[in-house]
Design a protein around this motif. Sequence first.
Motif, PDB file in Angstrom:
ATOM      1  N   ALA A  11      51.198  46.623  37.126  1.00 50.15           N
ATOM      2  CA  ALA A  11      51.661  46.496  35.746  1.00 50.15           C
ATOM      3  C   ALA A  11      50.857  47.393  34.811  1.00 50.15           C
ATOM      4  CB  ALA A  11      51.562  45.038  35.307  1.00 50.15           C
ATOM      5  N   ARG A  12      49.566  47.481  35.033  1.00 50.75           N
ATOM      6  CA  ARG A  12      48.727  48.320  34.171  1.00 50.75           C
ATOM      7  C   ARG A  12      49.087  49.796  34.334  1.00 50.75           C
ATOM      8  NH1 ARG A  12      42.466  47.232  34.732  1.00 50.75           N
ATOM      9  NH2 ARG A  12      42.974  47.887  36.869  1.00 50.75           N
ATOM     10  N   ALA A  13      49.355  50.214  35.567  1.00 48.51           N
ATOM     11  CA  ALA A  13      49.733  51.614  35.806  1.00 48.51           C
ATOM     12  C   ALA A  13      51.062  51.949  35.146  1.00 48.51           C
ATOM     13  CB  ALA A  13      49.811  51.879  37.309  1.00 48.51           C
ATOM     14  N   ARG A  14      51.926  50.948  34.998  1.00 52.18           N
ATOM     15  CA  ARG A  14      53.232  51.166  34.368  1.00 52.18           C
ATOM     16  C   ARG A  14      53.211  50.911  32.870  1.00 52.18           C
ATOM     17  NH1 ARG A  14      56.865  48.017  38.973  1.00 52.18           N
ATOM     18  NH2 ARG A  14      56.530  49.565  40.620  1.00 52.18           N
ATOM     19  N   GLY A  15      52.071  50.534  32.332  1.00 48.58           N
ATOM     20  CA  GLY A  15      51.962  50.278  30.904  1.00 48.58           C
ATOM     21  C   GLY A  15      52.587  48.972  30.461  1.00 48.58           C
ATOM     22  N   VAL A  16      52.710  48.010  31.390  1.00 42.50           N
ATOM     23  CA  VAL A  16      53.335  46.735  31.037  1.00 42.50           C
ATOM     24  C   VAL A  16      52.377  45.571  31.278  1.00 42.50           C
ATOM     25  CG1 VAL A  16      55.720  47.498  31.354  1.00 42.50           C
ATOM     26  CG2 VAL A  16      54.438  46.627  33.323  1.00 42.50           C
ATOM     27  N   ALA A  17      51.059  45.842  31.250  1.00 40.86           N
ATOM     28  CA  ALA A  17      50.044  44.795  31.364  1.00 40.86           C
ATOM     29  C   ALA A  17      49.487  44.515  29.974  1.00 40.86           C
ATOM     30  CB  ALA A  17      48.928  45.217  32.310  1.00 40.86           C
ATOM     31  N   GLN A  18      49.387  43.241  29.621  1.00 41.37           N
ATOM     32  CA  GLN A  18      48.910  42.844  28.306  1.00 41.37           C
ATOM     33  C   GLN A  18      47.739  41.882  28.456  1.00 41.37           C
ATOM     34  OE1 GLN A  18      52.768  41.244  27.125  1.00 41.37           O
ATOM     35  NE2 GLN A  18      52.970  42.855  25.590  1.00 41.37           N
ATOM     36  N   GLY A  19      46.730  42.060  27.617  1.00 40.63           N
ATOM     37  CA  GLY A  19      45.565  41.188  27.635  1.00 40.63           C
ATOM     38  C   GLY A  19      44.365  41.867  28.250  1.00 40.63           C
ATOM     39  N   ALA A  20      43.205  41.275  28.013  1.00 37.52           N
ATOM     40  CA  ALA A  20      41.960  41.821  28.550  1.00 37.52           C
ATOM     41  C   ALA A  20      41.925  41.681  30.061  1.00 37.52           C
ATOM     42  CB  ALA A  20      40.775  41.099  27.913  1.00 37.52           C
ATOM     43  N   ASP A  21      41.195  42.594  30.682  1.00 40.78           N
ATOM     44  CA  ASP A  21      41.102  42.634  32.147  1.00 40.78           C
ATOM     45  C   ASP A  21      40.044  41.639  32.625  1.00 40.78           C
ATOM     46  OD1 ASP A  21      41.491  43.381  34.745  1.00 40.78           O
ATOM     47  OD2 ASP A  21      40.352  45.246  34.591  1.00 40.78           O
ATOM     48  N   ARG A  22      40.245  40.352  32.313  1.00 42.05           N
ATOM     49  CA  ARG A  22      39.312  39.309  32.710  1.00 42.05           C
ATOM     50  C   ARG A  22      40.040  37.976  32.773  1.00 42.05           C
ATOM     51  NH1 ARG A  22      36.119  36.960  27.870  1.00 42.05           N
ATOM     52  NH2 ARG A  22      37.473  37.382  26.098  1.00 42.05           N
ATOM     53  N   THR A  23      39.623  37.125  33.692  1.00 43.08           N
ATOM     54  CA  THR A  23      40.286  35.827  33.840  1.00 43.08           C
ATOM     55  C   THR A  23      39.305  34.668  33.818  1.00 43.08           C
ATOM     56  OG1 THR A  23      40.162  35.947  36.272  1.00 43.08           O
ATOM     57  CG2 THR A  23      42.164  36.818  35.219  1.00 43.08           C
ATOM     58  N   TYR A  24      38.008  34.964  33.684  1.00 44.12           N
ATOM     59  CA  TYR A  24      37.001  33.897  33.651  1.00 44.12           C
ATOM     60  C   TYR A  24      36.419  33.830  32.255  1.00 44.12           C
ATOM     61  CZ  TYR A  24      33.306  30.809  35.356  1.00 44.12           C
ATOM     62  OH  TYR A  24      32.486  29.737  35.569  1.00 44.12           O
ATOM     63  N   ALA A  25      36.340  32.620  31.695  1.00 43.54           N
ATOM     64  CA  ALA A  25      36.044  32.471  30.275  1.00 43.54           C
ATOM     65  C   ALA A  25      34.578  32.208  29.965  1.00 43.54           C
ATOM     66  CB  ALA A  25      36.891  31.327  29.692  1.00 43.54           C
ATOM     67  N   LEU A  26      33.809  31.686  30.913  1.00 40.99           N
ATOM     68  CA  LEU A  26      32.450  31.241  30.618  1.00 40.99           C
ATOM     69  C   LEU A  26      31.462  31.802  31.627  1.00 40.99           C
ATOM     70  CD1 LEU A  26      33.161  27.451  29.899  1.00 40.99           C
ATOM     71  CD2 LEU A  26      32.832  29.257  28.215  1.00 40.99           C
ATOM     72  N   GLY A  27      30.175  31.765  31.258  1.00 44.18           N
ATOM     73  CA  GLY A  27      29.132  32.096  32.203  1.00 44.18           C
ATOM     74  C   GLY A  27      28.899  33.587  32.369  1.00 44.18           C
ATOM     75  N   PRO A  28      28.065  33.958  33.336  1.00 48.95           N
ATOM     76  CA  PRO A  28      27.694  35.370  33.515  1.00 48.95           C
ATOM     77  C   PRO A  28      28.838  36.259  33.968  1.00 48.95           C
ATOM     78  CG  PRO A  28      26.833  34.022  35.310  1.00 48.95           C
ATOM     79  CD  PRO A  28      27.360  33.076  34.273  1.00 48.95           C
ATOM     80  N   GLU A  29      29.924  35.664  34.496  1.00 49.34           N
ATOM     81  CA  GLU A  29      31.061  36.464  34.946  1.00 49.34           C
ATOM     82  C   GLU A  29      32.203  36.433  33.931  1.00 49.34           C
ATOM     83  OE1 GLU A  29      31.821  34.625  38.740  1.00 49.34           O
ATOM     84  OE2 GLU A  29      30.793  36.258  39.776  1.00 49.34           O
ATOM     85  N   ALA A  30      31.858  36.204  32.653  1.00 49.29           N
ATOM     86  CA  ALA A  30      32.896  36.024  31.642  1.00 49.29           C
ATOM     87  C   ALA A  30      33.740  37.285  31.418  1.00 49.29           C
ATOM     88  CB  ALA A  30      32.275  35.578  30.317  1.00 49.29           C
ATOM     89  N   GLU A  31      33.262  38.424  31.850  1.00 49.82           N
ATOM     90  CA  GLU A  31      34.052  39.648  31.709  1.00 49.82           C
ATOM     91  C   GLU A  31      34.758  40.021  33.013  1.00 49.82           C
ATOM     92  OE1 GLU A  31      34.543  41.131  28.822  1.00 49.82           O
ATOM     93  OE2 GLU A  31      33.326  39.537  27.956  1.00 49.82           O
ATOM     94  N   ALA A  32      34.783  39.108  33.983  1.00 47.18           N
ATOM     95  CA  ALA A  32      35.274  39.434  35.325  1.00 47.18           C
ATOM     96  C   ALA A  32      36.729  39.048  35.508  1.00 47.18           C
ATOM     97  CB  ALA A  32      34.425  38.737  36.377  1.00 47.18           C
TER      98      ALA A  32
END
Length: 298
Positions: free
Chosen positions: A235-256
Amino acid sequence: MPVTLASYNMHFGIGTDGRYDMARLADAVAAADIVCLQEVTQGWPQTGHEDQLATLATRLDRHAVFGPMLSLDASTRDSEGGIVQRRSTFGNAILSRWPIRHARTVPLPKATPPDSFDLQRVALEGVIEVPGLPLRVYSVHLSDIAPGQRRLQVDTLRDIVAGAAAAGRPWDGTSPLMEFLGYGPFEVPQSVAVLGDFNFTPQEANYPRLLAPAATAGHDAAPDGSFLVDAWDIARARGVAQGADRTYALGPEAEARIDYCFLDAGLAGRVERAWIDSAAQGSDHYPLFVTLESRSQP
């Protein structure tokens, strides 16, 4: 007809604000036709013994199936001394707008070091009669303790998913009992979607290991030979991905990004859109959504 899939580790229903709210959690995935859930509980005293899956299925008007990782005794005695049957269970679930024709729960390997805590992990498989796209769906939650533990689970999961069309039928042949129950010969759909919390980022070696070629008789392969593809990357390669590239909200992996929707390569051309809802507060994860067209795109 578009079909929207979602994956959500629901963290027992406890949100980023520490509040337990099943209605909020249900509303977060209401846009999806098929939802793969992780960390679902039934009968836990901390949540008033609520059957979380039943609550979600009722609120969303969805078919539901549960795959427990464990089931613990929570029985009591009534005033007359009789057993009040109750279990505390924890595991994965699938919700679906359409009937889940068949489901099975497959255990994944566990080799926990003696000084670590981990749970039995499972892959919950559901066969869903999506109009125009019969689909085999897996709800998965891999170990969080070490890449080596996940490697064992990844290898098993890849072989289960790739080999199910040939070896994963819930029954073979016919019998008077199955005919009496109204079930005829069973064929496993070739189209596959594997969703869940994998507890690895795309940088971990287990990510390409899961996508690597396997025994995939009857399946299409990606140009690089892979059996599974990452719907978010498509979806990202086709330009149809929306939202930040992360799915974890808390802790040290919050950007993962550790939650995924993997598709067999034959479905890659059907990806219309994907999004991650980082505004959702019902869990310590964010829900991931992928919309597929039920007819193949040119």
